[in-house]
Scaffold this motif. Structure first.
Motif, PDB file in Angstrom:
ATOM      1  N   ARG A  52      17.100  50.936  66.271  1.00 58.25           N
ATOM      2  CA  ARG A  52      15.696  50.528  66.226  1.00 58.25           C
ATOM      3  C   ARG A  52      15.254  49.821  67.513  1.00 58.25           C
ATOM      4  N   ALA A  53      16.081  49.893  68.518  1.00 58.27           N
ATOM      5  CA  ALA A  53      15.752  49.185  69.766  1.00 58.27           C
ATOM      6  C   ALA A  53      14.434  49.668  70.349  1.00 58.27           C
ATOM      7  N   GLY A  54      14.106  50.914  70.147  1.00 57.39           N
ATOM      8  CA  GLY A  54      12.872  51.450  70.716  1.00 57.39           C
ATOM      9  C   GLY A  54      11.685  51.395  69.791  1.00 57.39           C
ATOM     10  N   LEU A  55      11.788  50.646  68.689  1.00 51.31           N
ATOM     11  CA  LEU A  55      10.681  50.595  67.725  1.00 51.31           C
ATOM     12  C   LEU A  55       9.474  49.926  68.372  1.00 51.31           C
ATOM     13  N   PRO A  56       8.303  50.542  68.376  1.00 48.26           N
ATOM     14  CA  PRO A  56       7.123  49.941  69.004  1.00 48.26           C
ATOM     15  C   PRO A  56       6.727  48.628  68.324  1.00 48.26           C
ATOM     16  N   ARG A  57       6.262  47.670  69.132  1.00 57.22           N
ATOM     17  CA  ARG A  57       5.857  46.368  68.601  1.00 57.22           C
ATOM     18  C   ARG A  57       4.670  46.514  67.643  1.00 57.22           C
ATOM     19  N   ARG A  58       3.863  47.525  67.838  1.00 55.87           N
ATOM     20  CA  ARG A  58       2.672  47.696  67.000  1.00 55.87           C
ATOM     21  C   ARG A  58       3.032  47.985  65.533  1.00 55.87           C
ATOM     22  N   VAL A  59       4.247  48.577  65.307  1.00 50.18           N
ATOM     23  CA  VAL A  59       4.673  48.846  63.927  1.00 50.18           C
ATOM     24  C   VAL A  59       4.868  47.526  63.185  1.00 50.18           C
ATOM     25  N   ILE A  60       5.530  46.585  63.854  1.00 53.62           N
ATOM     26  CA  ILE A  60       5.745  45.272  63.230  1.00 53.62           C
ATOM     27  C   ILE A  60       4.403  44.587  63.013  1.00 53.62           C
ATOM     28  N   GLN A  61       3.521  44.658  63.993  1.00 53.39           N
ATOM     29  CA  GLN A  61       2.207  44.021  63.865  1.00 53.39           C
ATOM     30  C   GLN A  61       1.418  44.618  62.714  1.00 53.39           C
ATOM     31  N   ARG A  62       1.496  45.934  62.534  1.00 53.88           N
ATOM     32  CA  ARG A  62       0.793  46.568  61.409  1.00 53.88           C
ATOM     33  C   ARG A  62       1.354  46.095  60.077  1.00 53.88           C
ATOM     34  N   HIS A  63       2.680  46.036  59.986  1.00 56.71           N
ATOM     35  CA  HIS A  63       3.313  45.531  58.753  1.00 56.71           C
ATOM     36  C   HIS A  63       2.853  44.109  58.455  1.00 56.71           C
ATOM     37  N   GLN A  64       2.785  43.256  59.497  1.00 56.15           N
ATOM     38  CA  GLN A  64       2.378  41.867  59.290  1.00 56.15           C
ATOM     39  C   GLN A  64       0.938  41.794  58.781  1.00 56.15           C
ATOM     40  N   ARG A  65       0.048  42.605  59.345  1.00 51.11           N
ATOM     41  CA  ARG A  65      -1.349  42.598  58.895  1.00 51.11           C
ATOM     42  C   ARG A  65      -1.459  43.024  57.436  1.00 51.11           C
ATOM     43  N   GLU A  66      -0.733  44.096  57.086  1.00 48.92           N
ATOM     44  CA  GLU A  66      -0.779  44.575  55.693  1.00 48.92           C
ATOM     45  C   GLU A  66      -0.183  43.547  54.747  1.00 48.92           C
ATOM     46  N   LEU A  67       0.857  42.859  55.203  1.00 52.41           N
ATOM     47  CA  LEU A  67       1.462  41.824  54.376  1.00 52.41           C
ATOM     48  C   LEU A  67       0.483  40.688  54.120  1.00 52.41           C
ATOM     49  N   ARG A  68      -0.208  40.231  55.172  1.00 52.97           N
ATOM     50  CA  ARG A  68      -1.161  39.140  55.003  1.00 52.97           C
ATOM     51  C   ARG A  68      -2.270  39.519  54.020  1.00 52.97           C
ATOM     52  N   ARG A  69      -2.751  40.745  54.104  1.00 52.07           N
ATOM     53  CA  ARG A  69      -3.813  41.179  53.186  1.00 52.07           C
ATOM     54  C   ARG A  69      -3.337  41.232  51.737  1.00 52.07           C
ATOM     55  N   VAL A 114      10.556  37.081  65.471  1.00 49.48           N
ATOM     56  CA  VAL A 114      11.875  37.160  64.841  1.00 49.48           C
ATOM     57  C   VAL A 114      12.163  38.600  64.433  1.00 49.48           C
ATOM     58  N   CYS A 115      11.181  39.246  63.838  1.00 41.83           N
ATOM     59  CA  CYS A 115      11.364  40.650  63.438  1.00 41.83           C
ATOM     60  C   CYS A 115      11.633  41.523  64.661  1.00 41.83           C
ATOM     61  N   ALA A 116      10.888  41.284  65.742  1.00 43.26           N
ATOM     62  CA  ALA A 116      11.066  42.093  66.942  1.00 43.26           C
ATOM     63  C   ALA A 116      12.455  41.893  67.533  1.00 43.26           C
ATOM     64  N   ALA A 117      12.928  40.632  67.566  1.00 40.29           N
ATOM     65  CA  ALA A 117      14.248  40.364  68.134  1.00 40.29           C
ATOM     66  C   ALA A 117      15.341  41.040  67.314  1.00 40.29           C
ATOM     67  N   ARG A 118      15.206  41.016  66.001  1.00 40.76           N
ATOM     68  CA  ARG A 118      16.224  41.649  65.147  1.00 40.76           C
ATOM     69  C   ARG A 118      16.240  43.161  65.344  1.00 40.76           C
ATOM     70  N   ASN A 119      15.074  43.774  65.438  1.00 40.69           N
ATOM     71  CA  ASN A 119      15.035  45.216  65.651  1.00 40.69           C
ATOM     72  C   ASN A 119      15.604  45.588  67.018  1.00 40.69           C
ATOM     73  N   ALA A 120      15.346  44.751  67.988  1.00 42.77           N
ATOM     74  CA  ALA A 120      15.846  45.034  69.334  1.00 42.77           C
ATOM     75  C   ALA A 120      17.361  44.982  69.400  1.00 42.77           C
ATOM     76  N   SER A 121      17.974  44.167  68.521  1.00 41.63           N
ATOM     77  CA  SER A 121      19.433  44.050  68.522  1.00 41.63           C
ATOM     78  C   SER A 121      20.127  45.203  67.820  1.00 41.63           C
ATOM     79  N   ARG A 122      19.347  46.052  67.179  1.00 47.08           N
ATOM     80  CA  ARG A 122      19.917  47.207  66.485  1.00 47.08           C
ATOM     81  C   ARG A 122      19.728  48.459  67.328  1.00 47.08           C
ATOM     82  N   ALA A 123      20.813  49.157  67.582  1.00 45.54           N
ATOM     83  CA  ALA A 123      20.740  50.326  68.461  1.00 45.54           C
ATOM     84  C   ALA A 123      19.791  51.381  67.922  1.00 45.54           C
TER      85      ALA A 123
END
Length: 972
Positions: free
Chosen positions: A164-181, A153-162
């Motif tokens: 942030r369309a090029g935001l690497p998927r790893r940034v979202i994954q890192r945020h998710q890991r830090e959030l879980r911890r 869901v986060c990736a789809a929303r970023n992709a729809s924004r001009a």
């Protein structure tokens, strides 16, 4: 959670799941479609003053969530701050500066008591730690709202924004890991509330509800009866409640378990209910019953805090009276002890009441802690602040926080015994040491009346003598330069926030420090007065028609026209007797609220000018005038009728020459003397030339007119000058002609500043000091005092009283002088037939919408000025009038006579060519100045009546004096 760790806000309201059981009816051949279950709505409780931290990966919808649930001004976005400092919201290199800006603005909002929401990812513990620290610095609760949204869901929303369309998927994954911890550690990090929203449905269905803080009872306006430290003195408490009008309720054993006031008043206890005294359980039973029934509020004292820890099984020292309380409670059943523990556990550190105007706590509380929630706030409210030192009795030395208090709210507290309760800087300590043999004291609010009952005996010997005064004792403190220096903003009830420029404050400080009377005797300064609109009437610069038309345009129908006395504006502070003056406490927080203070021994009041200077250097002269006013008030019955022991009067002191001898001689008399010396010779020479046949007629006519104007000028000011006292004088009058009638040197008269002598005096500077006489006035012969308004009495501002009602009271005061003079004359062996000191103010009522009434007002003014009168002041009959848009109407405008204006504008001002030029008058600034000074004067009177501290009253008074130095045409 509260400061001691318990939950101070309600738990999250969880809605019950919908009942999904079947109806019991057999389904048809093809089963009916089942309705889709709606997601359970989540209610997120957020304290109304808190720092809300949104936590979630990029694209989790934090900004959308914030926009839906909070006001735009409450949300601080890291992206927006990044754009502020770099013009690019996605420039990660600017993040350091962006968060510095975000934290700065968040701190300012929290300091101002504003709910603040931080919209950033906040998935790293280091970022959250800074925000928790910021919340603690401002004593507010940090709240976490976590948006745990799937990665896709986060990736789809970023992709729809001009952007942030090029935001690497790893940034979202890192945020998710830090959030879980982070999720299970948020409370440990310091967040007092944590709301976790899992998935889009929970985020969409969530509802944010702001909760009122437990200490925020601003909606309760009383009236209240605030009761000081009780310390187990149940009998004295019952007696005090009876004095306050409460009716006690008792149980079957005769024990007091409740108290109700028939008028619906609420008792407020400042803590320290227990220890040292004979019946702590009885006090607890009564107070708990009143609180439980809604008849009382209670804050904890340090003794309740200690008892509560003991009842929880904590290890505490059985000192300072706790041993006696434990022994008394051991005689009660376990159920009662459990109720006591629960009651103490539920007490809140302090309460903010009555619209924020009243704070009740145990040991006092600086303004920055009002309505805040933290361990630091609770500790201060329970124990106060100490310097770290101990006194000779081994007790901690308390920091005198009340001496520096400048808050708007009145802080009422206890904790430190003092022999007598007294206001200091809008704070009041109510602990008068009942358990030590003193008294138990209560404050009636908003009346600000104190009621006390003496202790029945000394129940507990104090560690140190009760004579040692607590912070907030009765003597007050000196005024502080910081109260008035620099640019100031003064809050007023009638015109909002009024600014005082730094340079004007400096000018006022010069006058106040060098020439004015003691500020404790200066509760009010009168405002300047604007003239009526410029007249187009032939031969006139001012005319009543414009005054009546102006008020008619403002919607004022009835006005009163009062004779304008040509003297010097005077404010009279008079006490009923010297004993009253001596009893007045220091600090303007006096008995009954708003008593003027600090009168020296032997004085019964003050008599000062409109810039705060004493009229006479000789105190005896002042006392003679005050004595006559006081006796007339007694004879007229005003003391009893107004229920006051002091009065503040606005008046005019005559003659003008009493204060302005130097000004008359140097400025006005010089013109008269020069014309008297020059024109006879000039006219003689021209007349001789004309007799010889020389054509000088135009010049002769012009010089004769000039001589006539000069004579009229001299006659104009000499009407307001006469000899006073019984001394023969030095024979030189103000006109410069020895032995002539007019303004004598007034031997024995101590004048105030000549430049201050009449606000109408041309080229007068209100900030120029000096006096030209310094002896005492031998007798009052020739001195007249014309009071025209009673400004205030004890605990009451009378500025809102209709002017017609004011003049009725003034007439009674003046009429009483005949009887007073007769008595004084009989005692003195004569003198009863001398003219009285008090002069009547003639007046007429005009209906501005009635042409006949307006015409009558004009005729009255013409007659008044034809006889040499200065003119009149036109005022709305009702005071404190506002226009349709809410703005204040001018409280009065002056309309001065044609001849009197010669003194102001010069001998030849009536000539057509001069009038045309003088009619270009810019009145806007003068009118603005008059209204601002009027609003500040009203504010000073209201603060005085409310019993506010001296610095608060003086702040408004000083601002009036400061505005007087604003540049304005002095002829207006």
């Amino acid at each position: 959670m509260t400061e001691d760790g318990r939950t101070e806000y309600g738990d999250e309201n969880q809605h019950a799941h919908e009942d999904r059981q079947g109806s019991g009816i057999q389904p048809p051949r093809e089963p009916a479609p089942q309705p889709r279950s709606e997601p359970a709505r989540r209610t997120l409780a957020v304290p109304d003053l808190s720092l809300v931290v949104l936590i979630g990966a990029t694209g989790s919808g934090k900004s959308t969530f914030a926009a839906r649930h909070f006001r735009p001004t409450e949300v601080l976005s890291s992206d927006f701050c990044r754009g502020l400092v770099s013009d690019d919201e996605n420039d990660q290199s600017a993040s350091g500066d962006a968060f510095e800006v975000l934290h700065f603005v968040a701190g300012k909002r929290l300091a101002a008591g504003r709910l603040t929401v931080v919209d950033a990812t906040n998935v790293q513990s280091e970022a959250r730690a800074q925000l928790v620290r910021l919340a603690r610095e401002h004593d507010v609760l940090p709240v976490a709202i976590v948006l745990d949204v799937p990665e896709q869901v986060c990736a789809a929303r970023n992709a729809s924004r001009a952007d942030r369309a090029g935001l690497p998927r790893r940034v979202i994954q890192r945020h998710q890991r830090e959030l879980r911890r982070s999720l299970r550690h948020l409370e440990r990090e310091g967040f007092r509330k944590v709301h976790v929203l899992r998935g889009q449905e929970e985020v969409e269905s969530a509802e944010v509800v702001t909760e009122r803080r437990f200490n925020d009872l601003r909606h309760l306006t009383g009236p209240f009866d605030i009761i000081g430290d009780i310390h187990g003195c149940r009998s004295e408490l019952e007696t005090l409640l009876g004095r306050l009008g409460y009716e006690l309720a008792r149980d079957a054993l005769g024990r007091a378990v409740d108290a109700v006031h028939p008028e619906g008043r609420t008792a407020v206890f400042v803590g320290d209910l227990v220890d040292r005294g004979p019946d702590s359980p009885g006090v607890l039973r009564l107070v708990m019953g009143m609180v439980g029934a809604g008849h009382a509020l209670c804050v904890p004292g340090n003794h309740e805090n200690k008892l509560g820890r003991y009842l929880k099984g904590r290890k505490v020292q059985h000192t300072h009276g706790l041993a006696e309380t434990i022994e008394q409670l051991d005689k009660e059943d376990a159920g009662f002890r459990a109720e006591v523990g629960e009651f103490i556990h539920g007490l809140v550190s302090h309460y903010v009441l009555d619209g924020g105007g009243l704070v009740v706590c145990h040991a006092g509380l600086p303004e920055k802690y009002h309505g805040r929630t933290s361990g630091r706030v609770r500790s201060f409210a329970l124990y106060g602040d100490t310097t770290g030192e101990t006194d000779e009795f081994g007790l901690p030395v308390r920091y005198p926080w009340a001496q520096d208090y400048r808050g708007r709210a009145a802080v009422v507290y206890g904790h430190t015994p003092t022999p007598r309760a007294g206001w200091l800087n809008n704070t009041l300590c109510l602990d008068t040491g009942c358990v030590f043999g003193g008294a138990m004291t209560a404050l009636r609010w908003p009346e600000r009346e104190m009621v006390d009952v003496p202790a029945e005996r000394v129940w507990y010997e104090p560690t140190k003598p009760l004579a040692t005064e607590a912070p907030g004792g009765a003597d007050g403190r000196p005024l502080d330069l910081n109260d008035v220096a620099g640019r100031r903003i003064v809050e007023t009830r009638y015109m909002g926030r009024l600014a005082v420029k730094e340079e004007n404050a400096a000018a006022a400080l010069e006058v106040m420090s060098r020439f004015a009377i003691d500020p404790r005797l200066l509760p009010y300064l009168p405002p300047t007065m604007a003239p009526c609109a410029t007249s187009g009437e032939e031969g006139y610069l001012e005319h009543p028609a414009e005054a009546f038309a102006g008020y008619r345009a403002d919607g004022v129908r009835e006005v009163v026209c009062e004779e304008k006395h040509m003297g010097s504006r005077a404010v009279v502070l008079v006490c009923r007797d010297e004993a009253v003056a001596e009893e007045l406490p220091h600090g303007s927080e006096g008995r009954g609220g708003g008593a003027p203070v600090g009168l020296p021994k032997g004085a019964s009041g003050a008599l000062y000018t409109r810039t705060g200077r004493p009229f006479f250097d000789d105190p005896e002269t002042t006392e003679r005038i005050l004595r006559r006013v006081r006796d007339c008030a007694e004879e007229a019955g005003l003391w009893a009728e107004l229920e006051t022991d002091w009065l503040l009067l606005d008046a005019e002191l005559m003659p003008w020459s009493l204060k302005a001898t130097g000004l008359l001689r140097k400025q006005y008399a010089a013109v008269g003397a020069a014309s008297g010396a020059v024109f006879p010779d000039v006219l003689g020479a021209l007349e001789a030339a004309a007799a010889r046949g020389v054509e000088v007629s135009p010049l002769l006519t012009r010089q004769r007119d000039r001589a006539a104007d000069a004579a009229a000028f001299t006659e104009a000011y000499r009407r307001y000058c006469w000899r006073v006292g019984t001394d023969p004088g030095d024979g030189a009058d103000a006109s410069g002609a020895s032995g002539a009638s007019g303004a004598s040197g007034a031997p024995g008269v101590s004048s105030a500043s000549d430049a201050e002598a009449g606000a109408d005096a041309p080229n007068a500077s209100p900030t120029t000091g000096g006096s030209d006489r310094s002896a005492g006035l031998g007798e009052l012969d020739g001195v007249r005092l014309a009071p025209f308004q009673i400004l205030a009495g004890q605990g009451r501002s009378l500025a809102g009283l209709a002017h017609t009602d004011q003049l009725v009271l003034i007439d009674r005061l003046i009429a009483a002088e005949a009887a007073v003079a007769a008595r004084d004359g009989a005692r003195a062996g004569g003198y009863a037939d001398r003219p009285g000191l008090l002069a009547t103010t003639r007046r007429i009522i005009v209906d501005t919408e009635d042409e006949a009434s307006v015409a009558a007002g004009v005729v009255w003014w013409l007659d008044l000025t034809a006889d040499g009168g200065e003119g009149m002041v036109v005022k709305p009959v009702q005071a404190l009038i506002r226009q349709g848009d809410g703005r204040l109407v001018q409280p009065g405008v002056k309309c001065r006579g044609r001849e009197y204006l010669r003194i102001i504008y010069g001998p030849e001002y009536t000539r057509p060519e001069n009038l045309r030029r003088l009619r270009v008058r810019h009145l806007g600034h003068k009118r603005s100045l008059a209204l601002r000074e009027y609003a500040l004067g009203l504010e000073a009177l209201d603060r005085l009546a409310d019993g506010e501290p001296l610095w608060r009253v003086h702040e408004a008074v000083f601002a009036v004096l400061a505005l007087e130095s604003e540049p304005v045409d002095p002829r207006l």
